[in-house]
Design a protein around this motif. Structure first.
Motif, mmCIF file in Angstrom:
data_model
loop_
_atom_site.group_PDB
_atom_site.id
_atom_site.type_symbol
_atom_site.label_atom_id
_atom_site.label_comp_id
_atom_site.label_asym_id
_atom_site.label_seq_id
_atom_site.Cartn_x
_atom_site.Cartn_y
_atom_site.Cartn_z
ATOM 1 N N UNK A 200 0.839 -1.208 0.000
ATOM 2 C CA UNK A 200 0.000 0.000 0.000
ATOM 3 C C UNK A 200 0.871 1.255 0.000
ATOM 4 N N UNK A 201 1.910 1.264 0.854
ATOM 5 C CA UNK A 201 2.825 2.403 0.892
ATOM 6 C C UNK A 201 3.561 2.536 -0.436
ATOM 7 N N UNK A 202 3.902 1.402 -1.044
ATOM 8 C CA UNK A 202 4.562 1.434 -2.342
ATOM 9 C C UNK A 202 3.700 2.104 -3.400
ATOM 10 N N UNK A 203 2.421 1.761 -3.429
ATOM 11 C CA UNK A 203 1.489 2.356 -4.400
ATOM 12 C C UNK A 203 1.344 3.854 -4.136
ATOM 13 N N UNK A 204 1.257 4.242 -2.861
ATOM 14 C CA UNK A 204 1.141 5.667 -2.506
ATOM 15 C C UNK A 204 2.365 6.439 -3.011
ATOM 16 N N UNK A 205 3.560 5.877 -2.799
ATOM 17 C CA UNK A 205 4.788 6.552 -3.222
ATOM 18 C C UNK A 205 4.860 6.690 -4.742
ATOM 19 N N UNK A 206 4.492 5.637 -5.469
ATOM 20 C CA UNK A 206 4.506 5.711 -6.935
ATOM 21 C C UNK A 206 3.475 6.713 -7.449
ATOM 22 N N UNK A 207 2.290 6.734 -6.807
ATOM 23 C CA UNK A 207 1.248 7.693 -7.196
ATOM 24 C C UNK A 207 1.707 9.121 -6.939
ATOM 25 N N UNK A 208 2.371 9.332 -5.798
ATOM 26 C CA UNK A 208 2.888 10.658 -5.459
ATOM 27 C C UNK A 208 3.964 11.098 -6.444
ATOM 28 N N UNK A 209 4.814 10.151 -6.854
ATOM 29 C CA UNK A 209 5.866 10.467 -7.830
ATOM 30 C C UNK A 209 5.262 11.008 -9.121
ATOM 31 N N UNK A 210 4.310 10.280 -9.701
ATOM 32 C CA UNK A 210 3.706 10.707 -10.967
ATOM 33 C C UNK A 210 2.820 11.939 -10.779
ATOM 34 N N UNK A 211 2.131 12.016 -9.620
ATOM 35 C CA UNK A 211 1.270 13.159 -9.341
ATOM 36 C C UNK A 211 2.057 14.465 -9.301
ATOM 37 N N UNK A 212 3.197 14.463 -8.617
ATOM 38 C CA UNK A 212 4.026 15.674 -8.541
ATOM 39 C C UNK A 212 4.610 16.038 -9.902
ATOM 40 N N UNK A 213 4.958 15.026 -10.684
ATOM 41 C CA UNK A 213 5.523 15.267 -12.007
ATOM 42 C C UNK A 213 4.526 16.008 -12.898
#
Length: 397
Positions: A200-213
């Motif tokens: 779950x934390x992994x998905x949050x981090x990947x989503x945050x990466x693309x979201x900020x980009x």
């Protein structure tokens, strides 16, 4: 019982911080050399992880954009002490060069360090360190003719065409070849490693990466604030760079010099200084940020350029066991690991060897440092100090 567990965890985290800080103070020579330092400290000396896990982690980080050596360090910290361990491993390895470059930006703008003898000595140290790493990793990652052939292919291609896109293409092609050749390869090695990170934390981090980009450029246009613009520029640079620190330096030049954020002379002074300090080359961002907006700008730039690397490695690690335990994906990783050996040898020749071994005396000194490290088994920090002093002495001859 709970108190003793907390005390043990605190001791573990402090150990991670101390060791990574020592590496941050002594790891000269750029990203390839850093992998050599990590291999020596974490695998050979401390046995925090086995050869297989380390090589797979290096392969994973080669796939991801950003500073591969920093991501490997973060990954080791996470595996050892969870997310706090990853954060402390990052801080320890990165902070020394960040502070050095911020200070240089504030007090030494316009000066050049290119001709200093001790810098040449540290380049020769990198030759010894990387040679040691290659000799340690190659027999394990290329034990058969097929993988030796993949390594040779990677070596030739990345040596003749030295761009980040070629390197990524070689890694992907090696993965495809490994997938085809080794998909039915019998492997009895235990591949599992316990990660204290949830999917779950992994998905949050990947989503945050693309979201900020996606979101940061929009916010930059909407607000027209310098701090947002600077954060966006550094975050994008950290997100879209394959091939490590050497690639990000010219990218940052295009981002900040023609746009008027800083002048060419200040940029080149920082470029030379970054080659001279230990730790990741991405900390050049701290110098640029400090030139633009003082020490606060240096810290903001550091956070912005490393944040993508942190989010990507935290996002990828929870799914790593599933990838590396899949029989077909194991074959792909075997191919990638073999290619990494070829890329290491290619980088060992250029830029490490070509920038360090200029005269016969340089080669003789490299042989002495290599022997001190491999045969006399002296700690890396002694090799670094000897290299700096020896380089200064050689420059006076």
């Amino acid at each position: 019982m709970k108190h003793s567990e907390e005390k043990g965890k605190l001791k573990l985290l402090l150990e991670i911080l101390f060791i990574s800080a020592r590496l941050g103070l002594t790891s000269f020579g750029g990203p390839i050399a850093h992998l050599g330092y990590f291999h020596e400290e974490y695998v050979r000396k401390r046995k925090w992880m086995d050869e297989r896990s380390y090589s797979d982690l290096v392969a994973l980080c080669q796939f991801l954009p950003g500073p591969a050596s920093s991501q490997v360090g973060i990954g080791i910290g996470v595996m050892r002490g969870g997310v706090p361990g990853g954060i402390l491993a990052f801080i320890g390895f990165t902070l020394p060069s960040v502070l050095a470059l911020i200070i240089l930006a504030l007090f030494l703008q316009g000066s050049s360090m290119e001709g200093a003898g001790w810098i040449q000595g540290l380049k020769i140290v990198a030759v010894a360190i990387v040679a040691h790493a290659i000799l340690g990793m190659a027999p394990k990652l290329t034990p058969d003719l097929k993988r030796k052939s993949i390594a040779l292919f990677a070596l030739i291609i990345t040596l003749l065409w030295q761009t980040a896109f070629i390197q990524v293409g070689v890694i992907l092609l090696a993965g495809l070849i490994g997938y085809i050749v080794y998909k039915n390869h019998a492997d009895n090695e235990k591949a599992d490693f316990i990660f204290p990170i949830s999917p779950k934390l992994g998905v949050i981090c990947l989503s945050l990466f693309f979201g900020l980009l996606v979101f940061l450029p929009i916010l930059r246009e909407m607000t027209a604030l310098n701090w947002i613009a600077m954060f966006d520029s550094f975050y994008r640079s950290g997100s879209l760079v394959f091939g490590g620190g050497h690639v990000v330096l010219p990218l940052l030049e295009r981002e900040f010099v023609p746009t008027g954020w800083m002048d060419e002379a200040s940029f080149l002074a920082g470029y030379g200084a970054t080659q001279a300090v230990p730790g990741p080359l991405f900390t050049f961002a701290a110098y640029i940020g400090a030139v633009i907006s003082g020490w606060k700008g240096g810290l903001v730039a550091t956070v912005a350029i490393f944040l993508p690397a942190f989010l990507l490695i935290l996002g990828a690690l929870p799914f790593w066991n599933q990838i590396r335990s899949n029989q077909k994906m194991k074959g792909a990783l075997m191919g990638v690991n073999a290619a990494v050996v070829g890329i290491l040898i290619s980088a060992f020749y250029h830029p490490i060897w070509t920038s360090a071994i200029l005269e016969p005396i340089d080669f003789a000194f490299a042989a002495i440092l290599f022997s001190m490290l491999v045969y006399f088994k002296l700690p890396p920090w002694i090799i670094v100090v000897t290299g700096a002093l020896g380089g200064t002495f050689i420059s006076m001859l």
